[in-house]
Design a protein around this motif. Structure first.
Motif, PDB file in Angstrom:
ATOM      1  N   GLU A  67      20.503  -3.581 -13.417  1.00 56.48           N
ATOM      2  CA  GLU A  67      20.347  -2.928 -12.112  1.00 56.48           C
ATOM      3  C   GLU A  67      21.118  -1.610 -12.078  1.00 56.48           C
ATOM      4  O   GLU A  67      20.601  -0.583 -11.641  1.00 56.48           O
ATOM      5  N   GLU A  68      22.331  -1.606 -12.573  1.00 57.26           N
ATOM      6  CA  GLU A  68      23.144  -0.386 -12.609  1.00 57.26           C
ATOM      7  C   GLU A  68      22.510   0.667 -13.522  1.00 57.26           C
ATOM      8  O   GLU A  68      22.429   1.843 -13.163  1.00 57.26           O
ATOM      9  N   LEU A  69      22.059   0.237 -14.692  1.00 56.35           N
ATOM     10  CA  LEU A  69      21.514   1.180 -15.670  1.00 56.35           C
ATOM     11  C   LEU A  69      20.158   1.744 -15.254  1.00 56.35           C
ATOM     12  O   LEU A  69      19.772   2.815 -15.714  1.00 56.35           O
ATOM     13  N   SER A  70      19.454   1.052 -14.377  1.00 55.18           N
ATOM     14  CA  SER A  70      18.155   1.560 -13.921  1.00 55.18           C
ATOM     15  C   SER A  70      18.317   2.868 -13.142  1.00 55.18           C
ATOM     16  O   SER A  70      17.370   3.634 -13.013  1.00 55.18           O
ATOM     17  N   LYS A  71      19.520   3.129 -12.677  1.00 51.60           N
ATOM     18  CA  LYS A  71      19.798   4.348 -11.913  1.00 51.60           C
ATOM     19  C   LYS A  71      20.378   5.463 -12.794  1.00 51.60           C
ATOM     20  O   LYS A  71      20.525   6.593 -12.353  1.00 51.60           O
ATOM     21  N   ALA A  72      20.702   5.133 -14.026  1.00 50.14           N
ATOM     22  CA  ALA A  72      21.305   6.108 -14.945  1.00 50.14           C
ATOM     23  C   ALA A  72      20.249   7.085 -15.459  1.00 50.14           C
ATOM     24  O   ALA A  72      19.046   6.829 -15.360  1.00 50.14           O
ATOM     25  N   LYS A  73      20.714   8.202 -15.987  1.00 52.40           N
ATOM     26  CA  LYS A  73      19.819   9.206 -16.566  1.00 52.40           C
ATOM     27  C   LYS A  73      20.364   9.638 -17.925  1.00 52.40           C
ATOM     28  O   LYS A  73      21.565   9.633 -18.155  1.00 52.40           O
ATOM     29  N   ASN A  74      19.436  10.049 -18.797  1.00 49.89           N
ATOM     30  CA  ASN A  74      19.795  10.578 -20.116  1.00 49.89           C
ATOM     31  C   ASN A  74      20.716   9.649 -20.912  1.00 49.89           C
ATOM     32  O   ASN A  74      21.735  10.070 -21.430  1.00 49.89           O
ATOM     33  N   CYS A  75      20.317   8.393 -20.987  1.00 49.99           N
ATOM     34  CA  CYS A  75      21.065   7.406 -21.765  1.00 49.99           C
ATOM     35  C   CYS A  75      20.157   6.788 -22.823  1.00 49.99           C
ATOM     36  O   CYS A  75      18.957   6.648 -22.612  1.00 49.99           O
ATOM     37  N   VAL A  76      20.765   6.423 -23.926  1.00 50.28           N
ATOM     38  CA  VAL A  76      20.126   5.521 -24.880  1.00 50.28           C
ATOM     39  C   VAL A  76      20.815   4.185 -24.639  1.00 50.28           C
ATOM     40  O   VAL A  76      22.044   4.086 -24.759  1.00 50.28           O
ATOM     41  N   ILE A  77      20.035   3.189 -24.268  1.00 49.04           N
ATOM     42  CA  ILE A  77      20.576   1.889 -23.882  1.00 49.04           C
ATOM     43  C   ILE A  77      20.177   0.844 -24.920  1.00 49.04           C
ATOM     44  O   ILE A  77      18.991   0.578 -25.116  1.00 49.04           O
ATOM     45  N   ALA A  78      21.169   0.255 -25.580  1.00 52.45           N
ATOM     46  CA  ALA A  78      20.936  -0.858 -26.494  1.00 52.45           C
ATOM     47  C   ALA A  78      21.083  -2.134 -25.680  1.00 52.45           C
ATOM     48  O   ALA A  78      22.163  -2.434 -25.178  1.00 52.45           O
ATOM     49  N   THR A  79      19.988  -2.843 -25.495  1.00 51.81           N
ATOM     50  CA  THR A  79      20.021  -4.065 -24.699  1.00 51.81           C
ATOM     51  C   THR A  79      20.446  -5.246 -25.551  1.00 51.81           C
ATOM     52  O   THR A  79      20.410  -5.193 -26.779  1.00 51.81           O
ATOM     53  N   GLY A  80      20.805  -6.328 -24.883  1.00 57.91           N
ATOM     54  CA  GLY A  80      21.036  -7.578 -25.588  1.00 57.91           C
ATOM     55  C   GLY A  80      19.692  -8.142 -26.020  1.00 57.91           C
ATOM     56  O   GLY A  80      18.656  -7.840 -25.410  1.00 57.91           O
ATOM     57  N   GLY A  81      19.695  -8.948 -27.061  1.00 54.39           N
ATOM     58  CA  GLY A  81      18.449  -9.468 -27.618  1.00 54.39           C
ATOM     59  C   GLY A  81      17.605 -10.283 -26.663  1.00 54.39           C
ATOM     60  O   GLY A  81      16.391 -10.357 -26.797  1.00 54.39           O
ATOM     61  N   GLY A  82      18.218 -10.893 -25.652  1.00 54.62           N
ATOM     62  CA  GLY A  82      17.475 -11.749 -24.736  1.00 54.62           C
ATOM     63  C   GLY A  82      17.114 -11.116 -23.412  1.00 54.62           C
ATOM     64  O   GLY A  82      16.553 -11.779 -22.538  1.00 54.62           O
ATOM     65  N   VAL A  83      17.400  -9.838 -23.228  1.00 55.56           N
ATOM     66  CA  VAL A  83      17.143  -9.172 -21.955  1.00 55.56           C
ATOM     67  C   VAL A  83      15.662  -9.270 -21.566  1.00 55.56           C
ATOM     68  O   VAL A  83      15.321  -9.310 -20.392  1.00 55.56           O
ATOM     69  N   ILE A  84      14.795  -9.354 -22.543  1.00 54.27           N
ATOM     70  CA  ILE A  84      13.350  -9.375 -22.309  1.00 54.27           C
ATOM     71  C   ILE A  84      12.889 -10.682 -21.674  1.00 54.27           C
ATOM     72  O   ILE A  84      11.759 -10.770 -21.206  1.00 54.27           O
ATOM     73  N   LYS A  85      13.740 -11.675 -21.621  1.00 53.82           N
ATOM     74  CA  LYS A  85      13.360 -12.964 -21.048  1.00 53.82           C
ATOM     75  C   LYS A  85      13.283 -12.911 -19.525  1.00 53.82           C
ATOM     76  O   LYS A  85      12.764 -13.823 -18.901  1.00 53.82           O
ATOM     77  N   ASN A  86      13.774 -11.831 -18.931  1.00 50.66           N
ATOM     78  CA  ASN A  86      13.818 -11.716 -17.476  1.00 50.66           C
ATOM     79  C   ASN A  86      12.909 -10.568 -17.020  1.00 50.66           C
ATOM     80  O   ASN A  86      13.174  -9.403 -17.317  1.00 50.66           O
ATOM     81  N   ASP A  87      11.861 -10.907 -16.275  1.00 54.35           N
ATOM     82  CA  ASP A  87      10.894  -9.904 -15.786  1.00 54.35           C
ATOM     83  C   ASP A  87      11.566  -8.796 -14.977  1.00 54.35           C
ATOM     84  O   ASP A  87      11.263  -7.622 -15.144  1.00 54.35           O
ATOM     85  N   LYS A  88      12.472  -9.190 -14.105  1.00 56.59           N
ATOM     86  CA  LYS A  88      13.132  -8.206 -13.233  1.00 56.59           C
ATOM     87  C   LYS A  88      13.961  -7.220 -14.058  1.00 56.59           C
ATOM     88  O   LYS A  88      13.956  -6.016 -13.776  1.00 56.59           O
TER      89      LYS A  88
END
Length: 174
Positions: A67-88
């Protein structure tokens, strides 16, 4: 550049953090590792979060960071491997981001993390078998939630970044 983020998804050990750091440096973007953000906010390591509070609490923390990162700009974001399990989570990350799937073979992942003891989901006797099982389970999610797929199997981080940069620059995706 219009401020969009580059969001890296993929299985643990696929190279998201290493590739992400190098990609951010090339683009002059801020690099964010979601797992490090969670550890910083929680004040403890992810392995401790899992052992003390369980995976469900970790996933709640992960969602808050998304939620916090959705508001960020000009970032490269490395997600955790399981982040894709959540639609939201994925919807939030896509609001201002291009999602790149860093795809790798189980053997590539195993080579990267065979001696890593910090992966809570891989605390077992046969890491390669567990990697294969989890990858197979998550494969449809990785494949359906990305904008672009990059197979990094057999590549080093520098080569992977060069391929990604050529697509970013060639397709003007930012």
């Amino acid at each position: 550049m219009d401020g969009r983020n580059i969001v890296l998804i993929g299985f643990m050990g696929s190279g998201k953090t290493t590739i992400g750091r190098k990609l951010a440096a090339k683009l002059d973007y801020r690099f964010v590792d979601m797992d490090i953000e969670i550890e910083t906010k929680a004040g403890i390591k992810i392995t401790e979060i899992f052992s003390k509070y369980g995976e469900s609490e970790f996933r709640k923390m992960e969602s808050k960071i998304c939620e916090e990162l959705s508001k960020a700009k000009n970032c490269v974001i490395a997600t955790g491997g399981g982040v894709i399990k959540n639609d939201k989570n994925m919807k939030l990350l896509k609001e201002n981001g291009v999602v790149l799937y860093i795809k790798a073979t189980p053997e590539h992942v195993y080579r990267n993390i065979k001696n890593d003891t910090t992966r809570p989901l891989l605390q077992c006797d046969d890491k390669l078998a567990k990697i294969k099982e989890l990858m197979e389970e998550r494969k449809p999610l990785y494949e359906s939630r990305n904008d672009i797929t990059f197979d990094v199997s057999g590549l080093n981080a520098k080569e992977a970044v060069e391929r990604i940069m050529s697509v970013i620059e060639g397709d003007s995706i930012l």
